[in-house]
Design an enzyme around this catalytic site. Sequence first.
Site: not given
Ligand code: NDP
Length: 230
Positions: A8, A85, A137, A153-154, A156-157
Amino acid sequence: MKSVLITGSNKGIGFETARQLGKKGFYVIISGRNEEKVNQSLAKLHKEGIDADQLIMDVSDRESIQEAATEFSKRNLTLDVLINNAAILMKEDRSLLTNATSILENTLQTNCFGVINVTKEFLQFIPDGGRIINISSGGGSMSDEVGGWSPAYCVSKATLNMITKQLSFELLGKNIAVNSLCPGWVRTDMGGQGASRSVEKGAETPVWLASEAPQSFTGKFFRDMKEIPW
Ligand code: NDP
């Protein structure tokens, strides 16, 4: 040259982590479910002079993961670091009791089964001394107060954190470090523009765990490059 695969990573924290590790000399494999978006992001890395490739993989789909692993096997690479990620936070995710069960199922499918299935399929490429990093998270913390936001979501984490502990135990014999981290509240599509942290700051701990953290750190939960309670 060390290699890293980040699920991701066509945007957000995953993409920024790819960028920073690429700048540090890693061979970066970005990944995502949408080929067009992944290729656009790959072009950005190439423009910055980063040695990178892509792998199309939907982590919620077992067949897609298997196909991606088969594709990866043709490239004759080892995988020094796997960063799980990819995750979803569904906007409908408001209650475990009144939401359709599918909200929880879909969330667990991507955020938990996705991590297990990707790890299972890609473990064959990870050498002794490799690293697996799970982006978790604070929402998954069992010691913080429950905030009442996005309960599926919580859940899952929190589950992901136990997956981290279990995998770290299973992989002790191979000296593969498995850790979870919280990136903080980060300005991405998921975090929203009101979040307190830049994406550069959000990528700091995954980059550190991939490159500089002692290999002996395993089965732990980190934020800001420091261990935090589960
Ligand atoms: P974004 O939503 O900006 O990015 C998520 C990414 O995951 C995108 O590239 C998305 O692709 C991809 N994705 C989602 N589902 C799938 C799938 N089935 N297969 C492949 N790729 C997938 O999120 P963040 O960058 O903010 O989050 C990144 C990580 O950090 C996550 O694990 C999130 O839970 C964690 N996190 C984020 C926080 C925040 O404040 N932002 C806080 C705490 C944790 P697509 O573009 O196709 O949707």
